[in-house]
Structure formats: C-alpha cells, structure tokens
Design a protein around this motif. Structure first.
Motif, mmCIF file in Angstrom:
data_model
loop_
_atom_site.group_PDB
_atom_site.id
_atom_site.type_symbol
_atom_site.label_atom_id
_atom_site.label_comp_id
_atom_site.label_asym_id
_atom_site.label_seq_id
_atom_site.Cartn_x
_atom_site.Cartn_y
_atom_site.Cartn_z
ATOM 1 N N GLU A 44 0.831 -1.207 0.000
ATOM 2 C CA GLU A 44 0.000 0.000 0.000
ATOM 3 C C GLU A 44 0.866 1.258 0.000
ATOM 4 O OE1 GLU A 44 -3.406 2.216 2.775
ATOM 5 O OE2 GLU A 44 -2.598 0.248 3.366
ATOM 6 N N LEU A 45 1.934 1.232 0.776
ATOM 7 C CA LEU A 45 2.816 2.395 0.833
ATOM 8 C C LEU A 45 3.548 2.593 -0.494
ATOM 9 C CD1 LEU A 45 4.157 4.720 2.277
ATOM 10 C CD2 LEU A 45 5.736 3.097 3.356
ATOM 11 N N LEU A 46 4.067 1.511 -1.068
ATOM 12 C CA LEU A 46 4.764 1.630 -2.351
ATOM 13 C C LEU A 46 3.830 2.185 -3.423
ATOM 14 C CD1 LEU A 46 6.740 -1.740 -2.255
ATOM 15 C CD2 LEU A 46 7.724 0.556 -2.060
ATOM 16 N N GLN A 47 2.605 1.702 -3.440
ATOM 17 C CA GLN A 47 1.629 2.180 -4.416
ATOM 18 C C GLN A 47 1.365 3.683 -4.233
ATOM 19 O OE1 GLN A 47 0.075 0.347 -6.915
ATOM 20 N NE2 GLN A 47 -0.834 2.278 -7.613
ATOM 21 N N GLY A 48 1.167 4.096 -2.989
ATOM 22 C CA GLY A 48 0.882 5.500 -2.714
ATOM 23 C C GLY A 48 2.047 6.421 -3.027
ATOM 24 N N LEU A 49 3.268 5.963 -2.762
ATOM 25 C CA LEU A 49 4.444 6.768 -3.069
ATOM 26 C C LEU A 49 4.619 6.945 -4.574
ATOM 27 C CD1 LEU A 49 6.985 5.340 -0.456
ATOM 28 C CD2 LEU A 49 5.864 7.591 -0.395
ATOM 29 N N GLY A 50 4.326 5.900 -5.326
ATOM 30 C CA GLY A 50 4.374 6.019 -6.778
ATOM 31 C C GLY A 50 3.381 7.054 -7.290
ATOM 32 N N VAL B 47 9.632 -4.701 -9.266
ATOM 33 C CA VAL B 47 8.685 -4.264 -8.238
ATOM 34 C C VAL B 47 8.591 -2.740 -8.222
ATOM 35 C CG1 VAL B 47 8.158 -4.235 -5.775
ATOM 36 C CG2 VAL B 47 9.055 -6.321 -6.839
ATOM 37 N N PHE B 48 9.729 -2.068 -8.243
ATOM 38 C CA PHE B 48 9.704 -0.608 -8.293
ATOM 39 C C PHE B 48 8.950 -0.123 -9.534
ATOM 40 C CE2 PHE B 48 13.588 -0.467 -5.445
ATOM 41 C CZ PHE B 48 12.978 0.263 -4.431
ATOM 42 N N ASP B 49 9.195 -0.772 -10.645
ATOM 43 C CA ASP B 49 8.527 -0.383 -11.893
ATOM 44 C C ASP B 49 7.018 -0.583 -11.784
ATOM 45 O OD1 ASP B 49 8.700 0.521 -14.643
ATOM 46 O OD2 ASP B 49 8.210 -1.523 -15.227
ATOM 47 N N HIS B 50 6.607 -1.696 -11.197
ATOM 48 C CA HIS B 50 5.187 -1.998 -11.036
ATOM 49 C C HIS B 50 4.470 -0.900 -10.248
ATOM 50 C CE1 HIS B 50 1.493 -4.222 -10.189
ATOM 51 N NE2 HIS B 50 1.664 -3.933 -8.909
ATOM 52 N N PHE B 51 5.157 -0.348 -9.235
ATOM 53 C CA PHE B 51 4.532 0.665 -8.389
ATOM 54 C C PHE B 51 4.792 2.098 -8.866
ATOM 55 C CE2 PHE B 51 4.710 -2.890 -5.252
ATOM 56 C CZ PHE B 51 3.345 -2.959 -4.996
ATOM 57 N N GLY B 52 5.329 2.253 -10.073
ATOM 58 C CA GLY B 52 5.561 3.592 -10.623
ATOM 59 C C GLY B 52 6.730 4.326 -10.000
ATOM 60 N N LEU B 53 7.685 3.581 -9.464
ATOM 61 C CA LEU B 53 8.819 4.174 -8.769
ATOM 62 C C LEU B 53 10.140 4.019 -9.522
ATOM 63 C CD1 LEU B 53 7.802 3.001 -5.195
ATOM 64 C CD2 LEU B 53 7.889 5.382 -5.979
ATOM 65 N N ALA C 59 14.258 8.643 -11.140
ATOM 66 C CA ALA C 59 14.613 7.730 -10.050
ATOM 67 C C ALA C 59 16.120 7.510 -9.987
ATOM 68 C CB ALA C 59 13.900 6.394 -10.238
ATOM 69 N N VAL C 60 16.641 7.523 -8.757
ATOM 70 C CA VAL C 60 18.041 7.184 -8.500
ATOM 71 C C VAL C 60 18.045 6.060 -7.469
ATOM 72 C CG1 VAL C 60 20.268 7.977 -7.649
ATOM 73 C CG2 VAL C 60 18.824 9.537 -8.974
#
Length: 450
Positions: free
Chosen positions: A220-226, A261-267, A272-273
């Motif tokens: 949930e947090l990863l999704q919201g941060l993205g 995973v980062f890509d999936h959540f828009g991160l 991005a660095v």
C-alpha cells in the motif's frame, strides 16, 4: 559586464572517457550564477575581459598550483547517519541496521540533536567539494526540515526525502511510520513544506519520494508513493538489489526482482536514483535503461554490504545512467575523492577476481576496469544527469558550482593528463581552497590564501 570572472586552468568531464582541459581560461558568470562564457587566452577579448573584471574587483585569479573543478554531485547520503560514520562496518547489513542505524535515526525526534548533526554534515560536505547532495532524512518531518534549512543556510544544493517505512515485519516498533496512510500523509506534508521553503529561501531545495527500500514498505505504501511521485513530478530515491539478503527477500516476497517491483509501483522513472545495484542482472539494467532511471554507485559502502562489485564499465557501455554516492554511513567517508579512488580499485578487483584458489583465467570479469577519468565523470556529470540538473560540468549554460583544489608538488615533469590523475588520487579535504555554488562562495579554507 559579468558578475564574476574566474581565471585559471580547469578540468571537466566531456563524457565518461574524456576529460576536457581549459588551460589559462576565463570562466564568466552572470548574476544568476550561470556560466555564460568561457574565454581562452587565444581569443582577442581575453585580456580586455580580464582587465575589466580586475578593475571592477570581480576577478578571482587562481594560484599557479590551483585547478578549478566542478563541484561534486553525491547521489546517496543518509544524512542522520553522519553521526555514526565509520562505526560497525564489520557487521552484516541486517545487524548494522537493527543494532546501530535504526536506534540512531530514532534520536532525530529531538530537533536539537538533528540541528547539531545536520549543521556539521552540510558544512563537511561543502568542505570536501560536494555541492549537490541527494539525501535520505528520517521519518520525522521536523528534523527533515532542519536538514533543509541547514542546506539553505550554508548554500548546499539539497534534494531531501522523508523516509517512508511502515512494514512491521522489517522495521522496529520504535522507529517506523504507524501505517501506510500515515506515511503518505506525512510525505505529502513534507513535500508541501519543502516547496514552500524553496520559495522562501530561493534556493535549490527539492523534496524527494523516499521509500527506504522494498523490505521496509508495505504494498500500500509503495503504491501510494508512486502516485505521489507522479502527482508532484518529483525525484525518487531508494535502494535496489543492494545485497544478497535484500535481493533474495524481494524475490521471495513478490516473485519478482527489485527493479520489476519498483517499476510496477511507478517508482522506476526517469527521475529515479537507485542506490548500490550490486545484484542487478542484465535484465534489470535493461529495464533501468528503458525507464531512464539511474544507479548511485557507492563503491566504499558496497565493499562492506554489497556482496559484489557493481559492474560500472559494463553498465556505462550498455547506456545506463550512473553517478557516485558516498552512502554515509555505510560508506565511512563524506569525500567523493575517496569514493572515486575506491571505484577504480573495486573495478580492478572485479577484473582480476579475488579467489586465488580459482584459475586466473576464470576468477575475474575481464575488461571491467574503469579509469580515474570515468570515476570523475561519475562524481560530476554523471550525477548531474541522473538528477536532471544543470550542474556537474564547467560548460556554458551550467550553474557555477565549483571547487578549487591545490596540486601536490610534482617531483618530475608532468603532462596535463598526469597532473589530473595525481590531483584526483592525492587530493584531501585540506587541498580544497574554496567552493562555490551558483556563483556564491560557500566555503573557504581558512588555511588557504583567500
């Protein structure tokens, strides 16, 4: 005519293999702190421009033993960890985090403690030639804003993130966000406060979306941060495939690799660095290239916690964006000179291999070595490109972020290439005469001649 003119010889990266030398030149800076002209001594206007600047008291003449370099761009700093730099580097990553790092970061609920540490850190970075820093704060917005205020006070270009971490299985109860909802609320509040502070101080402060790393964040947090990164169009920083433990943990939890995973959540975006990347596969690096995301190579820290050597040359040749990070305090030194040196040494270890029980033809990864010219690129132009900022190079149109460094006396005649290499291998903090950010003097060595 010009706000300032700097006279002397400079080194700047042209690309990851080439250093451009400007011998006996004039660097002309406007009132906005931008380089607007570079004049060589072969041009007709050289002497008149120099004389005019001298008459107007706007000329900064380098000494014969001084050279002008771009200010360094440090892509990975844990600002609160400055208080423990050089401590417990013989521990495993998990032990180091839980026994030392999380308890330390929890102390930053105390604003006075934060002020003491952050004032020291910002001044130390500038004194070591770092003019732009991408930094993790803590989960506490009050102390994060103190970090931003100290950066503005002393003139450091600072990109700062409120650390988001809410997964109770991987973070201690005394130091984590209460929930994804609370973490996202606090992140949004920090973004708004930083944007307001940016306007008030008229400095280059920038908020950054900062999931600590995947193990410490719920879905949930990863999704919201993205979603926040997209809404505010902000930079993103985290750790990606940084160690055997972390890399394996993510695969077991998601059935995917960190980068996926980062890509999936828009991160995983062009802003991005991602730090370390010692476990990145060819497929991961390909995804990084597709998304135009950058890697913060942290060579000192990687020796302690990375379980492998990041393949810098291979990644650069493939077209990946790479910069350099000190990773205070996984890296013990705030100096990117030390990290450049280690980047070259680590690349040679990767080339040769380290297990002498293996046949020499099989123990290493051939052609992995990088030169000091490449390491210099990572610390300057590579880092600037990763952040999409007009810094990191002595070129017309870039910001006047400089450091002036004294040469070590040579015992033999040297070519300009030899001079450059010795300078980067032998420079220490006390070699730096002064540092400028955006045309403003932000540090002067009290033992220097200015």
């Amino acid at each position: 005519m010009y706000s300032q003119v700097i006279a002397g010889t400079y080194f700047t990266s042209k690309d990851d293999q080439t250093v451009q030398v400007g011998e006996n030149t004039l660097i002309c800076i406007d009132e906005q702190g931008q380089i607007v002209r570079i004049i060589s001594d072969r041009e007709p206007e050289f002497h008149s421009v120099r004389q005019t600047a001298a008459d107007q008291n706007n000329l900064l003449q380098l000494a014969a033993n001084e050279r002008l370099l771009p200010g360094f761009v440090d892509l990975h700093i844990h600002a609160p960890q400055w208080a423990q730099a050089g401590l417990a580097l013989d521990r495993s990553l998990n032990d180091w985090l839980n026994t030392y790092t999380f308890p330390l970061e929890a102390k930053f609920a105390d604003d006075q403690f934060a002020l003491t540490v952050y004032s020291s850190l910002v001044q130390t970075l500038l004194a070591n030639g770092t003019t732009t820093a991408l930094m993790f704060g803590t989960i506490y917005n009050s102390s994060n804003l103190i970090l931003a205020q100290q950066a503005a006070k002393f003139g450091l270009r600072a990109l700062i993130g409120k650390v988001a971490m809410d997964d109770p299985t991987q973070t201690p109860e005394y130091y984590r966000d209460e929930s994804a909802t609370e973490a996202l609320k606090a992140t949004r509040e920090f973004i708004e406060s930083m944007l307001k502070l940016q306007q008030q101080t008229r400095t280059t402060l920038m908020p950054v979306i900062t999931p600590r790393f995947i193990p410490s964040c719920t879905n949930e947090l990863l999704q919201g941060l993205g979603e926040l990164a997209k809404q505010y169009d902000l930079p993103i920083q985290s750790h990606c495939s940084e160690s055997d433990w972390e890399d394996q943990y993510v695969q077991e939890r998601f059935g995917q690799r960190d980068a996926e995973v980062f890509d999936h959540f828009g991160l995983l975006t062009d802003q991005a660095v991602m730090a370390h990347g010692t476990q990145l596969t060819d497929g991961d690096l390909s995804l990084f290239r597709q998304r135009q995301a950058a890697v913060a190579h942290c060579p000192i820290s990687n020796v302690y916690f990375g379980n492998a050597v990041f393949p810098t040359r291979k990644a650069l040749q493939a077209g990946n964006q790479i910069g350099l990070g000190s990773d205070i305090s996984g890296g013990f030194s705030p100096s990117l000179y030390r990290n450049m040196q280690q980047a070259v040494m680590s690349s040679q270890l990767l080339t040769d291999g380290v297990n002498n029980e293996m046949d020499s033809t099989k123990r290493g990864v051939p052609d992995s070595r990088i030169s000091m010219k490449t390491a210099f690129y990572l610390a300057t132009k590579g880092g600037a490109q990763a952040l999409n900022l007009p810094v990191g190079a002595i070129e017309v149109g870039k910001q006047a972020d400089f450091q002036v460094v004294k040469l070590t006396p040579a015992l033999t005649a040297e070519s300009i290439d030899d001079e450059f290499e010795r300078l980067l291998y032998q420079a220490e903090r006390n070699s730096i005469s002064w540092v400028m950010v955006g045309g403003e003097m932000v540090y002067q060595n009290q033992e220097g001649h200015r």
